[in-house]
Design an enzyme around this catalytic site. Sequence first.
Site, PDB file in Angstrom:
ATOM      1  N   HIS A 156       0.795  -1.161   0.420  1.00  0.00           N
ATOM      2  CA  HIS A 156      -0.225  -0.167   0.469  1.00  0.00           C
ATOM      3  C   HIS A 156       0.881   1.113  -0.281  1.00  0.00           C
ATOM      4  O   HIS A 156       1.021   1.893  -1.041  1.00  0.00           O
ATOM      5  CB  HIS A 156      -0.866   0.201   1.138  1.00  0.00           C
ATOM      6  CG  HIS A 156      -2.003   1.161   1.374  1.00  0.00           C
ATOM      7  ND1 HIS A 156      -2.918   1.091   2.292  1.00  0.00           N
ATOM      8  CD2 HIS A 156      -2.522   2.039   0.497  1.00  0.00           C
ATOM      9  CE1 HIS A 156      -2.796   1.924   2.571  1.00  0.00           C
ATOM     10  NE2 HIS A 156      -2.909   2.850   0.801  1.00  0.00           N
ATOM     11  N   GLU A 159       2.277   1.736  -3.131  1.00  0.00           N
ATOM     12  CA  GLU A 159       1.180   1.872  -4.318  1.00  0.00           C
ATOM     13  C   GLU A 159       1.160   3.882  -4.415  1.00  0.00           C
ATOM     14  O   GLU A 159       1.628   4.413  -4.808  1.00  0.00           O
ATOM     15  CB  GLU A 159      -0.237   1.022  -3.857  1.00  0.00           C
ATOM     16  CG  GLU A 159      -0.772   1.519  -4.497  1.00  0.00           C
ATOM     17  CD  GLU A 159      -2.607   2.434  -3.815  1.00  0.00           C
ATOM     18  OE1 GLU A 159      -2.092   3.786  -3.884  1.00  0.00           O
ATOM     19  OE2 GLU A 159      -2.901   1.609  -3.576  1.00  0.00           O
ATOM     20  N   GLU A 234       4.688   8.879   3.055  1.00  0.00           N
ATOM     21  CA  GLU A 234       3.314   8.156   2.401  1.00  0.00           C
ATOM     22  C   GLU A 234       3.618   7.397   3.549  1.00  0.00           C
ATOM     23  O   GLU A 234       2.630   6.847   4.185  1.00  0.00           O
ATOM     24  CB  GLU A 234       3.042   7.974   1.351  1.00  0.00           C
ATOM     25  CG  GLU A 234       3.874   8.385   0.019  1.00  0.00           C
ATOM     26  CD  GLU A 234       2.819   9.673  -0.038  1.00  0.00           C
ATOM     27  OE1 GLU A 234       1.082   8.941   0.087  1.00  0.00           O
ATOM     28  OE2 GLU A 234       2.914  11.034  -0.587  1.00  0.00           O
ATOM     29  N   GLU A 256      -4.207   7.085   6.341  1.00  0.00           N
ATOM     30  CA  GLU A 256      -4.953   6.658   5.773  1.00  0.00           C
ATOM     31  C   GLU A 256      -5.329   5.477   6.719  1.00  0.00           C
ATOM     32  O   GLU A 256      -7.102   4.591   7.043  1.00  0.00           O
ATOM     33  CB  GLU A 256      -5.061   6.273   4.695  1.00  0.00           C
ATOM     34  CG  GLU A 256      -6.759   5.353   3.974  1.00  0.00           C
ATOM     35  CD  GLU A 256      -5.895   4.996   2.361  1.00  0.00           C
ATOM     36  OE1 GLU A 256      -4.801   5.828   2.137  1.00  0.00           O
ATOM     37  OE2 GLU A 256      -6.083   4.902   2.041  1.00  0.00           O
ATOM     38  N   ARG A 699     -38.919  -9.352 -12.806  1.00  0.00           N
ATOM     39  CA  ARG A 699     -39.243  -9.320 -13.121  1.00  0.00           C
ATOM     40  C   ARG A 699     -39.596  -9.178 -14.682  1.00  0.00           C
ATOM     41  O   ARG A 699     -38.888  -9.451 -15.829  1.00  0.00           O
ATOM     42  CB  ARG A 699     -40.483 -11.166 -12.975  1.00  0.00           C
ATOM     43  CG  ARG A 699     -40.103 -12.096 -12.700  1.00  0.00           C
ATOM     44  CD  ARG A 699     -40.914 -12.728 -11.895  1.00  0.00           C
ATOM     45  NE  ARG A 699     -42.211 -13.096 -12.878  1.00  0.00           N
ATOM     46  CZ  ARG A 699     -43.466 -12.998 -11.838  1.00  0.00           C
ATOM     47  NH1 ARG A 699     -44.106 -12.784 -10.618  1.00  0.00           N
ATOM     48  NH2 ARG A 699     -44.338 -13.448 -13.340  1.00  0.00           N
TER      49      ARG A 699
HETATM   50 ZN   LIG Z   1      -3.770   4.805   0.360  1.00  0.00          ZN
END
Ligand SMILES: [Zn+2]
Length: 1074
Positions: A156, A159, A234, A256, A699
């Site tokens: 993560h 990323e 990060e 986060e 339906r």
């Molecule tokens: Zn993230």
Amino acid sequence: MLRYLTRSPSNASSTSLFFRLFPGSYFSRSSPATGRNIRRLSSPSAAGTGRELFLRRGLRLLSAASGDLSGQFSRLSARAVSTQTAPSSYPGQDEAEKLGFEKSREEFISECKSKALLFRHKKTGCEVMSVSNDDENKVFGVVFRTPPKDSTGIPHILEHSVLCGSRKYPLKEPFVELLKGSLHTFLNAFTYPDRTCYPVASTNTKDFYNLVDVYLDAVFFPKCVDDVHTFQQEGWHYELNHPSEDISYKGVVFNEMKGVYSQPDNILGRITQQALCPENTYGVDSGGDPKDIPKLTFDKFKEFHRQYYHPSNARIWFYGDDDPGQRLKVLSEYLDMFDASPARDSSKVEPQKLFSGPRRIVEKYPAGGDGDLKKKHMVCLNWLLSEKPLDLQTQLALGFLDHLMLGTPASPLRKILLESGLGEALVNSGVEDELLQPQFSVGLKGVSDDRVQQVEELIMSTLRKLAVEGFDTDAVEASMNTIEFSMRENNTGSFPRGLSLMLQSIGKWIYDMDPFEPLKYEEPLKSLKARIAEEGSKAVFSPLIEKFILNNPHCVTIEMQPDPEKASQKEVEEKNALQKVKASMTDEDLAELARATEELRLKQETPDSPEALKCVPSLNLSDIPKEPTYVPTEVGDINGVKVLRHDLFTNDILYTEVVFDMGSLRQELLPLLPLFCQSLLEMGTQDLSFVQLNQLIGRKTGGITVYPFTSSVWGSDVPCSKVIVRGKSMVGRTEDLFNLMNCVLQEVRFTDKQRFKQFVSQSRAGMENRLRGSGQGIAAARMDAMLNAAGWMSEQMNGLSYLEFLRTLEQKVDQDWEGISSSLEEIRTSLLSKNGCIVNMTADGKSLTSTEKFVGKFLDSLPEKPSDGQVTWDARLPLSNEAIVIPTQVNYVGKAGNIYSSGYKLDGSSYVISKHIGNTWLWDRVRVSGGAYGGFCDFDSHSGVFSFLSYRDPNLLKTLDIYDGTGDFLRGLDVDEDTLTKAVIGTIGDVDSYQLPDAKGYSSLLRHLLNVTDEERQTRREEILSTSLKDFKEFAEAVDSVRDKGVAVAVASQEDIDAANKERSNFFEVKKGL
Ligand SMILES: [Zn+2]
């Protein structure tokens, strides 16, 4: 109103393959306008850690991207199936060979009318799927298999980090530059439990290849492996502003994930995955557990990139109407720089061996001290379905079974659990098959501690009963029609279709299986249908329930108990750990840490040089169309009612909206409106039980929804308040559609107290979930309610006021059901009228004409009543700075003001400027150096409300100070021509967001309701295109008025609120949230 669009994989694709193939199959019966989702909770597997982009409401209204406004419905809305075959210029075998590729397979896939070629890059073994068709919304994605070995969150953090500068694009965040200045229809990155995806999309070819190049350079040559600062920013780092102060942890992913770990449903999802697969990579959290993230070292982080971000471990996807030869050319430049590596073997995901017997896990989750904690338990049963991946046929059958058991409010497992009164809402329920081994879960939350066992027994006995008795023929038919309708509709809402296909294909491809197979569902579906027709549904589904669930020993029961101490306990643990760290440091260490903290901050706050910024490719203003996209609209009438018609190709589907005015509704009834809408669809009539009504809708149609809609009318303070009934069906079934809409509106009886009680507790649970997970929305609604009438109405139906209303109502249902029932009836009487009704229709011209008589008949059946005068809505919440307390580790901080009332006159440049503020000032200060997951602003150009918001924010007052500094930021701003052009192009990208035909028709309706004319749009567009630096400086004054006269609302922890009130003598009025 939904204010923020969250783009994440779990948001866009449903959990099971079946429903990724047929995204429309799960039809929300809840009101999209209130953003509740009572169907099923987000996938436990998709880490949900993709970057979330927040779009601005004002812009969305201008562009009126219906997909964003209509919530759940958007997923189902129309997409014309492309009817052309693909372009012809495929790279010949020779050409591909020359570029270093060998073609391993070629097929025409009729399901998506595409020609698909699979290539292998000879030198590295990198695989490439090249899918060609006539879809202008082109998609590229590169995917690596990235199985983690621990919960430090490496995949993560990586990323996030690879998007922070690369060899060719050596600036701080090329990702943000692309956000600012490209026409992307999709731009994001996702971390799954075992893979990392980097997808982009655009309809503009030049723009598309710009995006592709930035992404390729980012993943293969990122700066973050040489620069520890990105990892610190990060991931995590110690922050120490002065040696005398306390050390704290900072980092975007760290915060986060603290947010993720504050939400009980999320915690349950994570525990489930880890408990079902304790022995393989799924036994740890790829997103990162906040208690483990600080164990991650920079060396391990670098090594992970070296090992897995390699062409030998990559799968690359191209899709759309661009030149397929160009794709290989672009790729070969990158891939040729690498030699083969053993990554593909070392990244293999090992299957979890099936258990020999069931297991049970009891865990605590952080809860607020309020309410009866004894009733806040969660219990969930989970099965790992097989040791090996399933074949497509079985997977489809399981998806079908999932829909039959849980897909609609009428589905037996869902219905029985909710009607039992044992819990308030489902948790974690459904088939999940995006990972190597499929799993099935079902559970309830809001369960009393002494009834946990009863829930478990009820789940098991219901499953046994379903295995023995099978399903109702009508239910099977309804599910079947829902599936076939979705196939025909072939719709992915605002999510690019090529991306949806990519995620399906990758689901197998990533495990070295056939990437073509998941795209070719028609045959297996046909044979499944044939089997059901021949052998009966019971013969198909009962063995599945028995084999995969009842007789499957790999079952884990998870009970979650509320713990009011848990949140503060975690805080204390973190504090203690940090104190220990500090105690172990010498004075020199501390001085060094303070210096390093300062160095990082300076680096973060220093803007990129103009030269660095120039290297990110961008379009020119000349590439931008001068006019907005017009939707064909013909305004006429049928039997005296205004009808808007949009002649668009919809593949033989009719989309319609019937709009009723809320204007004569008594004010006190407003908060009942969302429940009124739900009751219409889920309570049944004199002749039809709600199950029968539901099946009939399934339906005969593609679905019906009813929801309230409010917004300020363009350029005025008047609220537009409507109830919208949306429906869709095959053109040949229009009569059924309108008959059913009529039945829902006029014949449904508000007599089922027990069901109503369920609606109330489910809604309450949903709102509580929202308060924890999307506190920024609650804060925004609260500020809006103080600043304008439409905002007030909206908050009554979807804010903290609504939650308070639901809590009282829950008590009242038993005492005064008669009163409530007659209030619901009163709402109906006040809404339903031919006068003031508007009909919106989207289909091709011939179909529009052929369906008119049914519309006429429907309209004639509506009561005609003279307008009994509009009730004046002038309610507002009192202006005050509020702090709403919830148990959380991270905050949501907002501040807003009405800039029209302080004299600002709307100019299109305001869209460019607010986007720029969000992407620069707030991104840098609130996110990058503040450590919040997100910081953004929103300008509602209808009402004039300008708001600042932060998301999963470790700070509170500090964030408010940053907001207050925005005016000075604008005054001191020096933007060159390039930066300005990018800002303008990015804004146009938002305004021109890609829309499918039904979305076009719907946005046109909204523009009509809100009085946004095409001339108005053209003027704003010209103003956007001619935005100058002077506009930025002038806007500073408007923003200053928010600083001086605005209100602040925070959703935050008790500790942080207390500290803020101590520091700034009772700045906030404190309200209890949870
Ligand atoms: Zn993230």
